[in-house]
Design a protein around this motif. Sequence first.
Motif, PDB file in Angstrom:
ATOM      1  N   PRO A 258     -51.405  -7.571  32.102  1.00  0.00           N
ATOM      2  CA  PRO A 258     -51.602  -6.135  32.330  1.00  0.00           C
ATOM      3  C   PRO A 258     -50.619  -5.535  33.325  1.00  0.00           C
ATOM      4  N   GLU A 259     -50.044  -6.342  34.219  1.00  0.00           N
ATOM      5  CA  GLU A 259     -49.111  -5.788  35.202  1.00  0.00           C
ATOM      6  C   GLU A 259     -47.829  -5.276  34.553  1.00  0.00           C
ATOM      7  N   GLN A 260     -47.555  -5.705  33.314  1.00  0.00           N
ATOM      8  CA  GLN A 260     -46.363  -5.247  32.609  1.00  0.00           C
ATOM      9  C   GLN A 260     -46.679  -4.184  31.554  1.00  0.00           C
ATOM     10  N   ALA A 261     -47.881  -3.642  31.589  1.00  0.00           N
ATOM     11  CA  ALA A 261     -48.314  -2.700  30.554  1.00  0.00           C
ATOM     12  C   ALA A 261     -47.421  -1.468  30.493  1.00  0.00           C
ATOM     13  N   SER A 262     -47.047  -0.916  31.652  1.00  0.00           N
ATOM     14  CA  SER A 262     -46.220   0.292  31.642  1.00  0.00           C
ATOM     15  C   SER A 262     -44.821  -0.001  31.091  1.00  0.00           C
ATOM     16  N   PHE A 263     -44.298  -1.181  31.407  1.00  0.00           N
ATOM     17  CA  PHE A 263     -43.001  -1.556  30.839  1.00  0.00           C
ATOM     18  C   PHE A 263     -43.086  -1.627  29.318  1.00  0.00           C
ATOM     19  N   TRP A 264     -44.140  -2.260  28.813  1.00  0.00           N
ATOM     20  CA  TRP A 264     -44.295  -2.378  27.365  1.00  0.00           C
ATOM     21  C   TRP A 264     -44.461  -1.013  26.698  1.00  0.00           C
ATOM     22  N   ASP A 265     -45.134  -0.086  27.361  1.00  0.00           N
ATOM     23  CA  ASP A 265     -45.281   1.256  26.797  1.00  0.00           C
ATOM     24  C   ASP A 265     -43.908   1.881  26.559  1.00  0.00           C
ATOM     25  N   GLY A 266     -43.021   1.747  27.533  1.00  0.00           N
ATOM     26  CA  GLY A 266     -41.678   2.283  27.371  1.00  0.00           C
ATOM     27  C   GLY A 266     -40.847   1.475  26.403  1.00  0.00           C
ATOM     28  N   TRP A 267     -41.050   0.145  26.416  1.00  0.00           N
ATOM     29  CA  TRP A 267     -40.260  -0.712  25.550  1.00  0.00           C
ATOM     30  C   TRP A 267     -40.495  -0.421  24.068  1.00  0.00           C
ATOM     31  N   THR A 268     -41.755  -0.273  23.673  1.00  0.00           N
ATOM     32  CA  THR A 268     -42.046  -0.078  22.257  1.00  0.00           C
ATOM     33  C   THR A 268     -41.396   1.198  21.726  1.00  0.00           C
ATOM     34  N   VAL A 269     -41.337   2.227  22.554  1.00  0.00           N
ATOM     35  CA  VAL A 269     -40.658   3.461  22.152  1.00  0.00           C
ATOM     36  C   VAL A 269     -39.160   3.202  21.981  1.00  0.00           C
ATOM     37  N   ALA A 270     -38.571   2.499  22.957  1.00  0.00           N
ATOM     38  CA  ALA A 270     -37.134   2.226  22.905  1.00  0.00           C
ATOM     39  C   ALA A 270     -36.779   1.319  21.735  1.00  0.00           C
ATOM     40  N   GLU A 271     -37.608   0.310  21.477  1.00  0.00           N
ATOM     41  CA  GLU A 271     -37.325  -0.598  20.366  1.00  0.00           C
ATOM     42  C   GLU A 271     -37.430   0.121  19.021  1.00  0.00           C
ATOM     43  N   THR A 272     -38.455   0.943  18.881  1.00  0.00           N
ATOM     44  CA  THR A 272     -38.609   1.702  17.634  1.00  0.00           C
ATOM     45  C   THR A 272     -37.394   2.578  17.390  1.00  0.00           C
ATOM     46  N   ARG A 273     -36.906   3.241  18.434  1.00  0.00           N
ATOM     47  CA  ARG A 273     -35.730   4.088  18.313  1.00  0.00           C
ATOM     48  C   ARG A 273     -34.499   3.251  17.957  1.00  0.00           C
ATOM     49  N   HIS A 274     -34.361   2.101  18.610  1.00  0.00           N
ATOM     50  CA  HIS A 274     -33.200   1.256  18.346  1.00  0.00           C
ATOM     51  C   HIS A 274     -33.137   0.830  16.882  1.00  0.00           C
ATOM     52  N   PHE A 275     -34.227   0.281  16.358  1.00  0.00           N
ATOM     53  CA  PHE A 275     -34.195  -0.216  14.984  1.00  0.00           C
ATOM     54  C   PHE A 275     -34.098   0.911  13.964  1.00  0.00           C
ATOM     55  N   ALA A 276     -34.562   2.129  14.317  1.00  0.00           N
ATOM     56  CA  ALA A 276     -34.386   3.265  13.416  1.00  0.00           C
ATOM     57  C   ALA A 276     -32.911   3.632  13.301  1.00  0.00           C
ATOM     58  N   GLU A 277     -32.171   3.496  14.409  1.00  0.00           N
ATOM     59  CA  GLU A 277     -30.764   3.872  14.427  1.00  0.00           C
ATOM     60  C   GLU A 277     -29.836   2.722  14.034  1.00  0.00           C
ATOM     61  N   ASP A 278     -30.259   1.485  14.287  1.00  0.00           N
ATOM     62  CA  ASP A 278     -29.383   0.334  14.088  1.00  0.00           C
ATOM     63  C   ASP A 278     -30.218  -0.859  13.617  1.00  0.00           C
ATOM     64  N   PRO A 279     -30.686  -0.823  12.365  1.00  0.00           N
ATOM     65  CA  PRO A 279     -31.582  -1.885  11.881  1.00  0.00           C
ATOM     66  C   PRO A 279     -30.862  -3.220  11.718  1.00  0.00           C
ATOM     67  N   SER A 280     -31.621  -4.298  11.889  1.00  0.00           N
ATOM     68  CA  SER A 280     -31.090  -5.651  11.699  1.00  0.00           C
ATOM     69  C   SER A 280     -31.692  -6.340  10.480  1.00  0.00           C
ATOM     70  N   GLN A 281     -32.974  -6.135  10.233  1.00  0.00           N
ATOM     71  CA  GLN A 281     -33.668  -6.887   9.197  1.00  0.00           C
ATOM     72  C   GLN A 281     -32.991  -6.750   7.842  1.00  0.00           C
ATOM     73  N   ALA A 282     -32.496  -5.563   7.535  1.00  0.00           N
ATOM     74  CA  ALA A 282     -31.874  -5.329   6.234  1.00  0.00           C
ATOM     75  C   ALA A 282     -30.608  -6.157   6.037  1.00  0.00           C
ATOM     76  N   PHE A 283     -30.051  -6.683   7.109  1.00  0.00           N
ATOM     77  CA  PHE A 283     -28.812  -7.445   7.027  1.00  0.00           C
ATOM     78  C   PHE A 283     -29.035  -8.936   7.279  1.00  0.00           C
ATOM     79  N   ALA A 284     -30.295  -9.340   7.394  1.00  0.00           N
ATOM     80  CA  ALA A 284     -30.603 -10.736   7.701  1.00  0.00           C
ATOM     81  C   ALA A 284     -30.248 -11.640   6.538  1.00  0.00           C
ATOM     82  N   ASP A 285     -29.714 -12.814   6.876  1.00  0.00           N
ATOM     83  CA  ASP A 285     -29.437 -13.836   5.868  1.00  0.00           C
ATOM     84  C   ASP A 285     -30.679 -14.660   5.568  1.00  0.00           C
ATOM     85  N   THR A 286     -31.498 -14.861   6.588  1.00  0.00           N
ATOM     86  CA  THR A 286     -32.715 -15.665   6.437  1.00  0.00           C
ATOM     87  C   THR A 286     -33.860 -15.002   7.193  1.00  0.00           C
TER      88      THR A 286
END
Length: 209
Positions: free
Chosen positions: A146-174
């Motif tokens: 729980p001490e990292q809850a605020s970090f995770w709140d910000g992280w999930t927003v940043a990660e969602t934005r990152h993959f929307a702009e620069d996806p990786s899964q579509a280019f995965a080999d495996t």
Amino acid sequence: MNDLDRAAHALLRLPPSCGPVRLVAVDGHAGSGKSTLAARLSAALGDAPVLHLDDLATHEELFAWTGRLREQVLEPLSRGETASYRPYDWRLRRFGQARALPAAPVVLVEGVGAGRRAVRPFLAWLLWMERGAEESWARGRRRDGPEQASFWDGWTVAETRHFAEDPSQAFADTLVRERQKGYDWLPGPSVTAGAHQIITHGDGFTSVN
């Protein structure tokens, strides 16, 4: 030979992609199991070096680490030289002492965004941890407490934005799916069947043609 041994054997048969190095990315959502997979693959490869992208990111630059990766890691490895980078200390909020990353036959780079477009030209193979975002984030929150809850709140927003702009899964080999014992290794979106395909996927294993 287990699935990790088969995967290691297959990766070693790939042509070098960054100077003499076969650079292999392990990407996926935060909390999806990337670090564990990278550690197990490293062991199967005889202690292959692993670069954790958390060491290049900072609180202020969660995804703006591409320049550091290129200058400190990719450029030296492409010349066959030992790379040197300064890992970020997330507690002290500053970069620490330099750490060496040798130009080994296989070098693993793991972290969210390891398969981003700026890195893909240097990669021999891109692995994607096949676990959904919400499940991954829940695992990460439980791990960090729980001490990292605020970090995770910000992280999930940043990660969602990152993959929307620069996806990786579509280019995965495996696509790598964790199971109760071991992993399933499935063909990624970028894989097309054909005579020139180096790594094939069958019966849950990765193999080399």
